[in-house]
Scaffold this motif. Structure first.
Motif, short mmCIF file in Angstrom:
data_model
loop_
_atom_site.label_atom_id
_atom_site.label_comp_id
_atom_site.label_asym_id
_atom_site.label_seq_id
_atom_site.Cartn_x
_atom_site.Cartn_y
_atom_site.Cartn_z
N ALA A 134 60.75 55.67 -45.23
CA ALA A 134 60.23 55.26 -43.93
C ALA A 134 59.11 56.20 -43.52
N SER A 135 58.26 55.70 -42.63
CA SER A 135 57.16 56.50 -42.07
C SER A 135 57.02 56.13 -40.60
N TYR A 136 57.01 57.13 -39.72
CA TYR A 136 56.93 56.84 -38.29
C TYR A 136 56.35 58.03 -37.54
N ARG A 137 56.05 57.83 -36.25
CA ARG A 137 55.38 58.82 -35.42
C ARG A 137 56.38 59.64 -34.60
N ALA A 138 55.98 60.88 -34.30
CA ALA A 138 56.77 61.76 -33.44
C ALA A 138 55.83 62.48 -32.49
N ALA A 139 56.37 62.94 -31.36
CA ALA A 139 55.55 63.65 -30.37
C ALA A 139 56.41 64.67 -29.65
N VAL A 140 55.75 65.68 -29.07
CA VAL A 140 56.46 66.71 -28.32
C VAL A 140 55.58 67.17 -27.16
N ASP A 141 56.20 67.44 -26.02
CA ASP A 141 55.51 67.96 -24.84
C ASP A 141 56.38 69.06 -24.23
N GLY A 142 55.72 70.08 -23.68
CA GLY A 142 56.51 71.15 -23.09
C GLY A 142 55.71 72.01 -22.14
N ALA A 143 56.44 72.79 -21.33
CA ALA A 143 55.82 73.71 -20.38
C ALA A 143 56.70 74.94 -20.23
N LEU A 144 56.05 76.07 -19.96
CA LEU A 144 56.76 77.34 -19.80
C LEU A 144 56.11 78.14 -18.69
N THR A 145 56.93 78.81 -17.90
CA THR A 145 56.43 79.75 -16.91
C THR A 145 57.22 81.04 -17.05
N GLU A 146 56.52 82.19 -16.93
CA GLU A 146 57.16 83.47 -17.20
C GLU A 146 56.64 84.53 -16.24
N ILE A 147 57.54 85.40 -15.81
CA ILE A 147 57.17 86.52 -14.96
C ILE A 147 57.64 87.80 -15.64
N SER A 148 56.81 88.83 -15.63
CA SER A 148 57.17 90.10 -16.28
C SER A 148 56.70 91.27 -15.44
N TYR A 149 57.33 92.40 -15.66
CA TYR A 149 56.99 93.63 -14.93
C TYR A 149 56.68 94.71 -15.97
N TYR A 150 55.51 95.30 -15.86
CA TYR A 150 55.03 96.27 -16.85
C TYR A 150 55.26 97.68 -16.32
N TRP A 151 56.20 98.41 -16.99
CA TRP A 151 56.45 99.79 -16.62
C TRP A 151 56.09 100.68 -17.80
#
Length: 385
Positions: free
Chosen positions: A226-243
């Protein structure tokens, strides 16, 4: 001239012949009467035809849930590749070395006011090895991915950075216990950005990917493809503290991620009883909390940076989807597969700044779940101007 004795014998012979004919006629008549009597006495046996034997119906073939283990594995591959790309894009902003170079681009105690190059580009090559354990009627799989990334970033304002990158990968999926395999060629486009405010950094990333799947299933009497299509979508949010203190740093981080993967409906060809498989969609949302610890060293006017990280992962939402599988008039619905809700990610990185604008780096990233283990190695080069 006949004598009287001869006439007498002739008459006797004729008489006997007549007697025999009459007797035969009487016998024939009795036989007909007897047959008619029997027929009249048993009309059911004479008139009812023998019923025809009905053929035993052949049962319709029914699809088996293990027949599409490869499609369930491919769906998870797309989901994981989307997550990996998102997290690498987020790391472009929150990684301690990158944050150090933005705050102190010269390294080694250079003034924080030193102007950092405005543009940068990076190239990465990576390999991923994944093993998924058996879950219900899913017999488990092994996946291997090789890929490359090219990206471009720019500082658009003080403390504000944007980037764009493309990820191209090829994944081999092997489901040995089900005699199935597949390949996924996936192209992902990513956009990321960050905002530095004092020791705080907020970063975000979004990705969209599209690709093609080719599958192979051994049916015992030939191979169904078989042969067929695939897709992916995503989002990320991140907070960091630099010491930071001297050449040491600790960077606590928290992130929220959402990824959704889909595949189109398809029909197998070849083999015994090729299947019709419906479209499917699965999604996952997770929160990740952890920290990075690192230190840099100045060796012969070059900066060697070493770091390691660990983070706790909570997959608080997993929609595993379902797949409708049809074979003739028969069909079944097969649930998707996922990973355990809780797990750990860990990794390490080494970076060598060849000059003030060029560096080489290697990364290791591991994902550890109850049903899944993933190892990724990355080699990259970055250039700034």
């Amino acid at each position: 001239m006949c004598c009287p004795s001869q006439l007498t014998r002739t008459r006797q012979t004729i008489g006997l012949d007549r007697v025999r004919g009459i007797a035969a006629s009487v016998t024939m008549a009795l036989a007909l009467v007897l047959a008619a009597t029997i027929s009249a006495a048993t009309p059911g046996f004479a008139q009812t035809p023998t019923p025809a034997v009905s053929p035993t119906p052949t049962p319709s073939p029914t699809p088996v849930s293990t027949s599409i283990n490869y499609d369930r594995s491919v769906g998870n591959s797309a989901l994981d590749l989307g997550s990996n790309f998102l997290e690498r894009l987020g790391n472009q902003a929150s990684n301690g070395f990158n944050r150090t170079s933005r705050t102190n681009p010269g390294g080694g105690g250079a003034s924080a006011s030193t102007e950092d190059p405005r543009y940068r580009t990076w190239f990465e090559g990576y390999g991923i090895s994944v093993r998924t354990d058996a879950q219900g009627d899913f017999v488990g799989d092994r996946r291997k991915t090789v890929g490359g990334v090219a990206g471009f970033g720019a500082r658009v304002a003080t403390g504000v950075n944007l980037g764009f990158s493309v990820d191209q990968s090829h994944t081999d999926v092997d489901v040995p216990l089900a005699l199935q395999s597949a390949t996924l060629d996936l192209t992902q486009i990513g956009f990321n950005g960050s905002v530095d405010k004092g020791p705080w950094t907020w970063a975000f990333a979004v990705v969209h990917g599209f690709g093609k799947v080719r599958s192979s299933r051994d049916t015992g009497l030939g191979v169904a493809n078989a042969s067929y299509r695939a897709a992916v979508d995503g989002a990320l949010t991140e907070i960091s503290y630099y010491w930071t203190k001297d050449q040491m740093r600790i960077v606590p981080k928290g992130a929220l991620e959402y990824v959704r993967a889909t595949s189109a409906a398809f029909q197998e060809s070849g083999g015994l009883d090729p299947l019709n498989v419906g479209s499917t969609a699965l999604s996952r949302a997770r929160v990740m909390i952890g920290a990075e610890i690192g230190r840099y060293f100045i060796i012969d006017q070059k900066i060697l940076d070493l770091s390691a990280y660990g983070k706790f992962v909570d997959n608080f939402h997993q929609d595993l989807g379902s797949i409708q599988v049809s074979l003739g008039a028969q069909n079944i619905v097969v649930p998707g597969i996922g990973e355990s809700r809780y797990g750990m990610d860990a990794g390490a990185s080494a970076s060598l700044s060849l000059t003030s604008v060029a560096r080489l780096y290697v990364n290791y990233d591991g994902k550890f779940r109850n049903e899944l283990t993933s190892h990724q190695g990355t080699v990259g080069f970055e250039y700034k101007w």
